[in-house]
Structure formats: structure tokens, C-alpha cells
Scaffold this motif. Structure first.
Motif, PDB file in Angstrom:
ATOM      1  N   PRO A 153       0.796  -1.236   0.000  1.00 42.97           N
ATOM      2  CA  PRO A 153       0.000   0.000   0.000  1.00 42.97           C
ATOM      3  C   PRO A 153       0.826   1.282   0.000  1.00 42.97           C
ATOM      4  CG  PRO A 153      -0.937  -1.584   1.532  1.00 42.97           C
ATOM      5  CD  PRO A 153       0.352  -2.169   1.054  1.00 42.97           C
ATOM      6  N   LYS A 154       2.097   1.212   0.474  1.00 42.50           N
ATOM      7  CA  LYS A 154       2.913   2.417   0.584  1.00 42.50           C
ATOM      8  C   LYS A 154       3.972   2.543  -0.508  1.00 42.50           C
ATOM      9  CE  LYS A 154       2.325   2.535   5.599  1.00 42.50           C
ATOM     10  NZ  LYS A 154       3.007   2.480   6.918  1.00 42.50           N
ATOM     11  N   PHE A 155       4.243   1.464  -1.240  1.00 41.26           N
ATOM     12  CA  PHE A 155       5.283   1.528  -2.267  1.00 41.26           C
ATOM     13  C   PHE A 155       5.116   0.360  -3.237  1.00 41.26           C
ATOM     14  CE2 PHE A 155       6.894  -1.127   1.104  1.00 41.26           C
ATOM     15  CZ  PHE A 155       7.451  -2.205   0.423  1.00 41.26           C
ATOM     16  N   ILE A 156       5.865   0.425  -4.341  1.00 40.33           N
ATOM     17  CA  ILE A 156       5.917  -0.662  -5.323  1.00 40.33           C
ATOM     18  C   ILE A 156       7.372  -0.993  -5.591  1.00 40.33           C
ATOM     19  CG2 ILE A 156       5.406  -1.349  -7.707  1.00 40.33           C
ATOM     20  CD1 ILE A 156       2.936   0.392  -7.606  1.00 40.33           C
ATOM     21  N   LEU A 157       7.702  -2.276  -5.515  1.00 32.21           N
ATOM     22  CA  LEU A 157       9.063  -2.747  -5.784  1.00 32.21           C
ATOM     23  C   LEU A 157       9.043  -3.573  -7.065  1.00 32.21           C
ATOM     24  CD1 LEU A 157      11.478  -4.375  -3.184  1.00 32.21           C
ATOM     25  CD2 LEU A 157      11.318  -5.221  -5.507  1.00 32.21           C
ATOM     26  N   ASN A 171       7.002   9.770  -2.348  1.00 36.67           N
ATOM     27  CA  ASN A 171       8.008  10.797  -2.066  1.00 36.67           C
ATOM     28  C   ASN A 171       9.408  10.478  -2.567  1.00 36.67           C
ATOM     29  OD1 ASN A 171       6.102  12.359  -0.674  1.00 36.67           O
ATOM     30  ND2 ASN A 171       6.408  11.158   1.182  1.00 36.67           N
ATOM     31  N   ASN A 172       9.734   9.207  -2.692  1.00 35.76           N
ATOM     32  CA  ASN A 172      11.114   8.909  -3.053  1.00 35.76           C
ATOM     33  C   ASN A 172      11.231   7.658  -3.915  1.00 35.76           C
ATOM     34  OD1 ASN A 172      11.003   6.733  -1.180  1.00 35.76           O
ATOM     35  ND2 ASN A 172      11.479   8.155   0.472  1.00 35.76           N
ATOM     36  N   HIS A 173      12.448   7.411  -4.347  1.00 34.69           N
ATOM     37  CA  HIS A 173      12.749   6.299  -5.251  1.00 34.69           C
ATOM     38  C   HIS A 173      14.079   5.685  -4.819  1.00 34.69           C
ATOM     39  CE1 HIS A 173      14.317   5.071  -9.487  1.00 34.69           C
ATOM     40  NE2 HIS A 173      13.827   4.030  -8.846  1.00 34.69           N
ATOM     41  N   ILE A 174      14.108   4.366  -4.682  1.00 35.35           N
ATOM     42  CA  ILE A 174      15.326   3.638  -4.341  1.00 35.35           C
ATOM     43  C   ILE A 174      15.706   2.748  -5.519  1.00 35.35           C
ATOM     44  CG2 ILE A 174      16.350   1.885  -2.844  1.00 35.35           C
ATOM     45  CD1 ILE A 174      14.490   2.863  -0.628  1.00 35.35           C
ATOM     46  N   TYR A 175      16.997   2.794  -5.895  1.00 32.14           N
ATOM     47  CA  TYR A 175      17.516   1.846  -6.880  1.00 32.14           C
ATOM     48  C   TYR A 175      18.625   1.051  -6.223  1.00 32.14           C
ATOM     49  CZ  TYR A 175      19.951  -0.264 -10.771  1.00 32.14           C
ATOM     50  OH  TYR A 175      20.544  -1.181 -11.603  1.00 32.14           O
ATOM     51  N   SER A 176      18.554  -0.271  -6.351  1.00 28.20           N
ATOM     52  CA  SER A 176      19.584  -1.117  -5.772  1.00 28.20           C
ATOM     53  C   SER A 176      19.684  -2.414  -6.567  1.00 28.20           C
ATOM     54  CB  SER A 176      19.259  -1.439  -4.302  1.00 28.20           C
ATOM     55  OG  SER A 176      20.267  -2.247  -3.729  1.00 28.20           O
ATOM     56  N   GLU A 177      20.864  -3.004  -6.543  1.00 21.25           N
ATOM     57  CA  GLU A 177      21.082  -4.289  -7.193  1.00 21.25           C
ATOM     58  C   GLU A 177      21.357  -5.394  -6.175  1.00 21.25           C
ATOM     59  OE1 GLU A 177      24.023  -3.949 -10.241  1.00 21.25           O
ATOM     60  OE2 GLU A 177      22.947  -2.355 -11.297  1.00 21.25           O
ATOM     61  N   ARG A 178      21.531  -5.005  -4.899  1.00 21.42           N
ATOM     62  CA  ARG A 178      21.738  -5.999  -3.851  1.00 21.42           C
ATOM     63  C   ARG A 178      21.432  -5.365  -2.511  1.00 21.42           C
ATOM     64  NH1 ARG A 178      26.278  -8.601  -1.037  1.00 21.42           N
ATOM     65  NH2 ARG A 178      27.682  -6.980  -1.830  1.00 21.42           N
ATOM     66  N   ASP A 231      13.886  -1.424  -8.339  1.00 17.78           N
ATOM     67  CA  ASP A 231      13.411  -0.070  -8.053  1.00 17.78           C
ATOM     68  C   ASP A 231      12.305  -0.151  -7.020  1.00 17.78           C
ATOM     69  OD1 ASP A 231      14.677   1.868 -10.209  1.00 17.78           O
ATOM     70  OD2 ASP A 231      14.145   0.031 -11.260  1.00 17.78           O
ATOM     71  N   ILE A 232      12.399   0.711  -5.993  1.00 20.81           N
ATOM     72  CA  ILE A 232      11.359   0.815  -4.971  1.00 20.81           C
ATOM     73  C   ILE A 232      10.832   2.241  -5.019  1.00 20.81           C
ATOM     74  CG2 ILE A 232      10.785   0.503  -2.547  1.00 20.81           C
ATOM     75  CD1 ILE A 232      13.326  -1.203  -2.291  1.00 20.81           C
ATOM     76  N   VAL A 233       9.574   2.389  -5.403  1.00 15.61           N
ATOM     77  CA  VAL A 233       9.014   3.719  -5.661  1.00 15.61           C
ATOM     78  C   VAL A 233       7.831   3.963  -4.732  1.00 15.61           C
ATOM     79  CG1 VAL A 233       7.965   5.221  -7.394  1.00 15.61           C
ATOM     80  CG2 VAL A 233       9.729   3.570  -8.078  1.00 15.61           C
ATOM     81  N   SER A 234       7.846   5.129  -4.068  1.00 14.22           N
ATOM     82  CA  SER A 234       6.701   5.582  -3.274  1.00 14.22           C
ATOM     83  C   SER A 234       6.322   6.972  -3.733  1.00 14.22           C
ATOM     84  CB  SER A 234       7.063   5.589  -1.783  1.00 14.22           C
ATOM     85  OG  SER A 234       7.996   6.613  -1.514  1.00 14.22           O
TER      86      SER A 234
END
Length: 553
Positions: free
Chosen positions: A193-197, A223-230, A218-221
């Protein structure tokens, strides 16, 4: 002699026998250990417990039983239900049709329209409208294989796993009811409900609700966006531990590091090793080997080779100190402003201006940068110093500077001759990044070398004293100056300059301290012991009428 040989042969035969026995024992032991690694396959038969009707053709299909309506089967601890079924006695396998249901204990239930079960390998293959339910976890797909030996279900034509917190979909996936661990590949999507990965490869625990990132994700909400490979992301607490140059983006600010810890609920992130915090809106950046940022309070901290970089003017300004701290006041209001604090051993470099001091504060409210404790500025061939220096900015460029107490500016003509001006305080005004006017107030002393226009050779030395001086500059060099009010002066030809007149009493040329390039900002070089400035007790002067005159345009 013969007895001795017989005895020797006997002992040798027994040695070989003993060695052979030990080798055989070792092989058996290794074989037993290898067998323990594999799940034990049970040889029990698939049993029929109930069916309303059973048929068999002993001539055409002697090994097949046909079961119709309310069929119930069992294999060890697994129960199977369906509308109809075929039992293959030779292969100990079953085909089940319509309303298929498998039950193991009171925690695992599998549903589908069709089932093929191999009792020898204990592999169940279910097709169409398949659901695997394990307590609060449901796996839905159209093609599911369930391996009872490894207690593992996997799909390969798309599926969805749902628990109390998240919904995960992918092209391929597997789920272990025993460990509560699932693995997903290809077009993975976790919806919370708070983000999509979204990811290419993801491991997820339905027990801990922790997603393990194993590929580009990618983790997107909102307010922000996270990109990570591990890394790891706890979908319940919304805390992340990210590795391999992960990136956290929030409203134009991008935090990158070899590793990042992020708490979305508390709104802060910590980055470690080769860190960059880039503000693409204001075009500045913090770097270092440790950085902290709070997106709720707007505060940031950088240490360990920390550098603040301003690239808003094309020619970047690099500023280093032991610690860089950003503080935001009245955040999310019309009166919001920020302070950048840099301390200690501050060194700054840009191609046209360099600086050193012990500490520095930039306040966006009045666009003022204040340098404390032995500040020195260099601008081309000019050196400016005092007890305190305030630089007022206009659109990221210097508008004017205020040197407070023991103000001293020096312009190098060559290795021997320097234009020099000292006073209690000094104000310098800039146009398009170049200093064009300097006003000096209080106990003004001047050494100035006029030059020939045709060949720029030095004419002589002009020594003067007064209370207020205005100088005009061109091309970063002193062009002319004039005292306002009383003044005394003497002009010395080049060959008649007294030795004591070459330098003012407080003259010091700090070229050995000056940063040479952006890498040199990390090398702190303090003043020599005999050149330390003794701080005065004087407060800044109250500017007389002349100091309030507008600069010449």
C-alpha cells in the motif's frame, strides 16, 4: 628361514586385507553421508480411501483403476481429493480431474482443476486455477509443480503470491511452506500500500516480510525512489540495507553510496564509502565516506574526506572540511532557509577563487558566507585576509565581501613588488565575478606601484596613509585609488625606495597555504608560527558616511 618367509607373507596378506577393509569402510561411510544429504524417498503406495464408483479393465488396461465421484486418496501424510481419477498401479501415480485438492497436515492446502502425481518421485503437477495456501500465504497460478521431498512449490508461466502485507507477481517463482521463503525471477513486482518494488530477481520471506534484492530493482513511493542491485528491504518496518552503489532519490536530492541504510518511516538515510549527495535542483553536492540525510527535517551531515561542491555556475567550487553540516529552518514554509556549516580546517578551490579558514557558515536567508579564524581569500594575483570575512552572494556568485578587523589585501606584481592596502575593515564589490571596487576604512596604509601604460614597467612606489580609501580595479588588477578626507603620501622612484617601505608592518604572503587544485583541498597547511594573526578586541567599525556611498558602476 622358510618359517620366517611364511610369517612375513602372512602378515603382508593381513596388512593388505586390513587396508582394503578400511578403504571399503570409508567408501561406505561417505556413501552413507551422501545419502543423508538427499531427502529420503518413501516407497509407499498411493492408497484409495474412497470413491463412489470404481472401474477396471483387466484385459486392455490391467494396471489402471478408474475412480468416479467423491474420490479420496492418500500417499503417506498427503491426502488428495477430486471428482474423478486414474490410478496407475505399475508407476504408483495418479491423474486427478475436477475440484482437485491436496491437504498435508492442517497448514498446507493446494487446489486446481487437474493433478498428475508421481508417487515414486513424490512430485505433484497441478494445472489450471491453482492455489497453494499455507496459513496466511496464498500462491496462485495456472501451472504449479509441488515437490513433496523438498517441500517446495514452483511455477513457470506466471504467478502471484499474497500475504498479509504484500502482493508479489513474477514469470517464474518458487515457495517453500517449511522455510516460508520464496524466490522470484523475471518481471518481479511487489505491491505494498505504501510503495511498489520492481525487480529482475527477488527473494522474499513471508515470515519476516523481508525482501532480499538480488538484481536490478526499483522501490518507488509517493516521495522517493530507491535503486539497488543488492540488499534487504523490510516491507513492514520500511527499513532498507542496500549495497553495491545503491541510489536513494528524494525531491531532486540523490544519495549514492557503496552501502546505504534507509528508514522510510523516520525519513533518514545513512551512506557509507564513496558517498555522493547530489541536489540537482540547487546544483550542489556533498561527498565523503560517510553521509547522513534526514528528508523530514532537511538536515545533512558529511564527514571523512567530506567535500561540498557547487556547480551552479559551470566552474565548480570545491570546499573541504573535517565536517560538513546542513541545517534547514522552518521547513515546508514560506520562511524556510538553510545553513551550511563547515568545520574545521576549511579549504576551498575554484579556478578563479580560493580560500582557507578554520570554520565557515553559509546562511541562505541573507546569502552570506562567513569565514572564521584566520580566513584568507585569493582572487587571481590578489590575497585578502582579516579576522573575519563575510561574502554576500547573488545567484551563487560573489556580490560583495566584508573583511572585519586587521583587513589586508595584497596584489603580487612580481616576486619582490606587491601592491598592499591595510585597514581596520574593508569592503570589496564584484561585477560578474570580478572585484571592481574596494573601500578601506580606518588607519589605512597603502603601498602602490604605478606602471607605464606602453610596457607595464614599474614607475615607482607610492606610499600613503589616510582614514578612508576607495580603489578601482580592472582585469583583477588595481587600476587607481583615491583617499577621501585627509591623507599623506610619498612617491619614491624605483631606485630610491627605502628598504623598510617595500612591505607594510603586517605584510604576509601566504602562497604556500593556497589550494592549488581540487585535490589539494585535502592537504591542510597552517600558517608559520611567526605569521599567526593575533585577534583584536575591536568590534566592526560603524561605517561613516563615505562607507555607505554606492559602488561605482
Amino acid at each position: 628361514m622358510q618359517k620366517k618367509n611364511t610369517r612375513t607373507n602372512f602378515l603382508n596378506r593381513h596388512r593388505f586385507l586390513l587396508a582394503g577393509f578400511l578403504c571399503l569402510f570409508g567408501v561406505c561411510l561417505l556413501s552413507a553421508q551422501d545419502k543423508k544429504k538427499e531427502p529420503e524417498k518413501k516407497k509407499t503406495r498411493v492408497d484409495l480411501l474412497h470413491a463412489e464408483e470404481a472401474q477396471a479393465d483387466k484385459v486392455l488396461h490391467p494396471d489402471i483403476q478408474i475412480l468416479i465421484r467423491s474420490v479420496k486418496l492418500r500417499h503417506d501424510s498427503m491426502y488428495m481429493y477430486c471428482d474423478s481419477a486414474l490410478i496407475y498401479e505399475k508407476t504408483n501415480s495418479v491423474e486427478a480431474f475436477g475440484n482437485v485438492r491436496m491437504e498435508q497436515g492442517d497448514t498446507l492446502f493446494i487446489y486446481g482443476d487437474y493433478l498428475y502425481y508421481d508417487g515414486m518421485s513424490q512430485l505433484a503437477m497441478l494445472r489450471e486455477n491453482v492455489r497453494m495456501i499455507n496459513r496466511n500465504t496464498t500462491l496462485t497460478t495456472d501451472s504449479l509443480n509441488y515437490d513433496r521431498l523438498y517441500n517446495l512449490g514452483y511455477y513457470f508461466e506466471g504467478g502471484t503470491l499474497t500475504d498479509e502485507e504484500n502482493v508479489l507477481t513474477s514469470e517464474w517463482g518458487e515457495y517453500s511452506p517449511a522455510t516460508k521463503i520464496s524466490v522470484f525471477n523475471h518481471d518481479v513486482k511487489l505491491v505494498n500500500p505504501k510503495f511498489i518494488l520492481t525487480s529482475d530477481t527477488l527473494k522474499y520471506s513471508t515470515a519476516t516480510k523481508i525482501a532480499t534484492i538480488l538484481g536490478p530493482s526499483d522501490i518507488v513511493s509517493d516521495n522517493n525512489h530507491i535503486y539497488s542491485e543488492r540488499g534487504f528491504y523490510n516491507t513492514t518496518t520500511e527499513q532498507a540495507e542496500l549495497l553495491d552503489r545503491s541510489v536513494l532519490t528524494n525531491e531532486g536530492k540523490k544519495l549514492t553510496g557503496d552501502s546505504i541504510f534507509y528508514d522510510r518511516v523516520l525519513g533518514y538515510g545513512e551512506a557509507f564509502e564513496n558517498v555522493q549527495m547530489n541536489d540537482t535542483i540547487n546544483k550542489n553536492m556533498l561527498t565523503g565516506n560517510y553521509c547522513f540525510y534526514n528528508e523530514i527535517t532537511g538536515s545533512a551531515l558529511a564527514t571523512q574526506r567530506a567535500v561540498a561542491i557547487d556547480y551552479s555556475q559551470g566552474d565548480s567550487l570545491f570546499m573541504h572540511g573535517d565536517t560538513l553540516r546542513l541545517i534547514t529552518y522552518n521547513i515546508n514554509t514560506d520562511s524556510m532557509y538553510r545553513e551550511m556549516r563547515v568545520y574545521h580546517k576549511v579549504r576551498a578551490y575554484r579556478t578563479d577563487v580560493q580560500a582557507v579558514c578554520d570554520s565557515l557558515v553559509y546562511n541562505s536567508k541573507d546569502s552570506c558566507m562567513t569565514m572564521y579564524t584566520d580566513p584568507i581569500l585569493w582572487h587571481g594575483a590578489q590575497q585578502v585576509l582579516g579576522e573575519e570575512i563575510k561574502a554576500y552572494m547573488n545567484d551563487s556568485t560573489i556580490d560583495w565581501v566584508h573583511i572585519i578587523n586587521q583587513a589586508f589585501t595584497i596584489e603580487q606584481k612580481d616576486s619582490v613588488h606587491y601592491n598592499q592596502v591595510s585597514g581596520k575593515e574593508m569592503k570589496g564589490f564584484f561585477v560578474a565575478g570580478d572585484m571592481r571596487q574596494v573601500d578601506v576604512n580606518g588607519n589605512v596604509l597603502v603601498i602602490f606601484y604605478p606602471v607605464e601604460e606602453r610596457d607595464s614597467s614599474l614607475i615607482g612606489l607610492n606610499y600613503a596613509e589616510g582614514s578612508f580609501l576607495r580603489m578601482l580595479l580592472k582585469d583583477r588588477r588595481m587600476e587607481k585609488g583615491a583617499f577621501i578626507g585627509k591623507a599623506n603620501g610619498t612617491m619614491y622612484p624605483m631606485d630610491q625606495i627605502p628598504a623598510e617601505k617595500y612591505k607594510l608592518p603586517t605584510f604576509a604572503w601566504f602562497d604556500y597555504i593556497r589550494p592549488r587544485n581540487k585535490e589539494d583541498i585535502f592537504e591542510w597547511r597552517g600558517k608559520k608560527a611567526d605569521q599567526q594573526m593575533q585577534k583584536s578586541d575591536r568590534k566592526p567599525l560603524t561605517s561613516p558616511r563615505n562607507m555607505n556611498i554606492k559602488r561605482n558602476k
